[in-house]
Design a protein around this motif. Sequence first.
Motif: not given
Ligand code: CU
Length: 252
Positions: A174-176, A217-222, A209-215
């Motif tokens: 799940i991604h946001g 590398g979540h913080s660099r999912m931009q 941005l991605c608003s779901q903690v998806c793993g």
């Molecule tokens: Cu994500």
Amino acid sequence: MNWLPPNGALHGFAFDHLLRWNLAIVFWLFIAAQALLLVALFRRKSAASPQRPIRPHSPAARVFHFLPLAAITALYVWMVFTSHKLWAARREAANNPQAVQVEVTGVQFDWYFRYPGDDGIYGTLRPDLVNAPAGNPLGLDPNDPHSRDDIVSAILVLPVGRPVDLRLRTQDVIHGLFIPGMRLKEDAIPGMLGHLQFTPTVPGDYAILCSQVCGLGHSRMQARLRVVSEADYERWLAARERAALAARGDTQ
Ligand SMILES: [Cu+2]
């Protein structure tokens, strides 16, 4: 006090207006609740002395107690209905033929944007063909003629002033999808296709941005959303289309 990012979407003004109203209401309700609590605390203390026993509430006092409860319930019902109207307008697929179609795919930890190309039809995707290092991160099927002109981009480019229909999917967890400047936030759920509709009104660059903690590398999912003029959009799309066809060994 304006701590919201600059708004670049048509529905953004109504969204911000509602958000401020909601925040103001809950702020004053909080203050009122704390004030009542303090008043009750001190009045109880003085009223409960041995000389003055606590009296049972009269029927009139019961009605008086019920009124604030009814008012708060009505307020919350109003908040639910007004926000639902705004929420639903972004998500109910309207099938607008004028809308720019883009498919957004969340992958640990990237966003990909697919344009259906000249034929207006998204080509078939095959999970067994997914290969990002080889230039096919979504698994486009080369045998499907609709895939031939599909454009896959790492940046979302949109024309200003035209309605947009985003089709939202995910390839793994799940991604946001979160575009604060467009006042958009919607989860991409495995096995489901989501829809988001909006109209960008201000040219410029916006963060995605991605608003779901998806793993990890979540913080660099931009990624970036670039809103440009209709002419610049057409030029960009044509260049990407030529590049996509050339990469697939097709110059038609
Ligand atoms: Cu994500």
